[in-house]
Design an enzyme around this catalytic site. Structure first.
Site, mmCIF file in Angstrom:
data_model
loop_
_atom_site.group_PDB
_atom_site.id
_atom_site.type_symbol
_atom_site.label_atom_id
_atom_site.label_comp_id
_atom_site.label_asym_id
_atom_site.label_seq_id
_atom_site.Cartn_x
_atom_site.Cartn_y
_atom_site.Cartn_z
ATOM 1 N N ASN A 123 15.709 24.628 -51.498
ATOM 2 C CA ASN A 123 15.511 23.193 -51.634
ATOM 3 C C ASN A 123 15.388 22.825 -53.110
ATOM 4 O O ASN A 123 16.309 23.039 -53.882
ATOM 5 C CB ASN A 123 14.285 22.773 -50.815
ATOM 6 C CG ASN A 123 14.318 21.339 -50.372
ATOM 7 O OD1 ASN A 123 14.664 20.452 -51.144
ATOM 8 N ND2 ASN A 123 13.960 21.091 -49.126
ATOM 9 N N GLU B 170 14.637 10.069 -51.701
ATOM 10 C CA GLU B 170 14.796 11.407 -52.290
ATOM 11 C C GLU B 170 15.467 11.290 -53.655
ATOM 12 O O GLU B 170 15.975 10.240 -54.044
ATOM 13 C CB GLU B 170 15.677 12.270 -51.376
ATOM 14 C CG GLU B 170 14.952 13.388 -50.647
ATOM 15 C CD GLU B 170 14.681 14.592 -51.534
ATOM 16 O OE1 GLU B 170 14.785 14.462 -52.764
ATOM 17 O OE2 GLU B 170 14.381 15.667 -50.984
ATOM 18 N N ASP C 208 9.091 20.484 -51.518
ATOM 19 C CA ASP C 208 10.444 19.942 -51.463
ATOM 20 C C ASP C 208 10.981 19.903 -52.894
ATOM 21 O O ASP C 208 11.511 20.887 -53.390
ATOM 22 C CB ASP C 208 10.424 18.562 -50.810
ATOM 23 C CG ASP C 208 11.814 18.063 -50.415
ATOM 24 O OD1 ASP C 208 12.785 18.460 -51.078
ATOM 25 O OD2 ASP C 208 11.928 17.267 -49.478
#
Length: 305
Positions: free
Chosen positions: A180, A34, A234
């Site tokens: 997010n 991430e 995301d």
């Protein structure tokens, strides 16, 4: 064939990719990668491997990868670079937003609101006025996988703005299920924010909303711009023409500024986040579940630092 790496859904997408350019895997070995962030001065990419509690660093000049920082209980997620070239990070484990100074020391920017601990800061952007904007869903306290299981102290999953002068933290959006990824438009007059509630709730949200940024730092509007049909959004970034490039299931989808889906870069595992980098900001780095990928594009990423 490299062409199989792309789905062209609108003729405009043909000019935004080179079908002769392969999607390359430049590193693998993560559990959930991430927060990819690119440092031009170092020609380096940093990203989080959250369950392994480490930040990784890849050198673009040598192709070597190593651990930048890890095993401190921070469980970092999203990152960005501020206007002074410093790393700003969201930490699940410590439930805070931090800045890594030029000398390597860490400054805590935010760890509580209204006298209570934050949930688990997720993604972060810095505006040109120095204000820091971040999302605070509860992913990092839901279990021990990406942080430490703990009760939620905030009344919801909020989007925050940190004032650069006063250090005051304010809630700018409080009606998200799971806020997010977020990013500003090129002129910084619009803020786009993902709601990935579908990851938590059976009929939860899986869209990107569009807000106007007011002169006092508040937000207005908030209409849904696009809804994900291939899982959830995301993290995402914009290019210099205002197109949105966003993670979407097992790929990266490109949308026109009006929300029209133009095409897709296909991968074989779920995508978490992406960033434009390289000397010309035309190399996209993509954080998949276990790996980091890159692809050269004939577009330029919007400047975020």
């Amino acid at each position: 064939m490299a062409e199989s790496d792309f789905d062209i859904l609108d003729d405009r997408f043909r000019t935004l990719v080179k079908t002769a350019a392969n999607v390359e895997r430049i590193w693998t070995g993560g559990r959930w990668t991430e927060g990819a962030v690119y440092f031009p001065a170092m020609r380096s990419l940093l990203w989080s491997d959250i369950p392994n509690d480490r930040i990784m660093r890849w050198d673009e000049c040598t192709g070597e990868t190593g651990v930048f920082r890890g095993n401190h209980g921070h469980y970092t997620n999203g990152h960005t670079v501020d206007r002074q070239g410093r790393l700003v990070s969201c930490e699940h484990g410590t439930r805070r937003v931090t800045r890594t100074e030029h000398d390597g020391s860490i400054t805590v920017l935010a760890d509580s609101y209204d006298g209570r601990k934050l949930n688990s800061p997720n993604d972060v952007v810095v505006r040109s006025d120095g204000s820091i904007w971040f999302t605070d869903p509860a992913y990092g306290i839901d279990s021990d996988y990406e942080g430490f299981a703990a009760p939620q102290e905030q009344d919801g999953d909020f989007v925050f703005r940190l004032d650069p002068d006063s250090g005051r933290l304010t809630v700018v959006a409080d009606d998200f299920q799971r806020p997010n990824g977020l990013a500003f438009s090129v002129d910084e007059q619009t803020l786009y924010i993902v709601d990935s509630g579908f990851s938590r709730y059976k009929d939860g949200n899986r869209h990107i909303r569009k807000f106007s940024v007011n002169a006092d730092g508040s937000l207005s509007g908030g209409e849904v711009l696009m809804t994900c049909q291939t899982g959830i959004y995301d993290g995402f970034r914009l290019d210099t023409e205002g197109r949105i490039w966003t993670s979407a299931g097992t790929g990266v989808e490109c949308y026109a500024p009006d929300g029209t889906l133009l095409g897709r870069i296909k991968l074989t595992e779920r995508v978490a986040n992406l960033v434009f980098g390289g000397p010309k900001r035309n190399r996209m780095f993509i954080a998949g579940t276990t790996s980091i990928y890159s692809v050269m594009l004939p577009v330029t990423g919007a400047r975020t630092f």
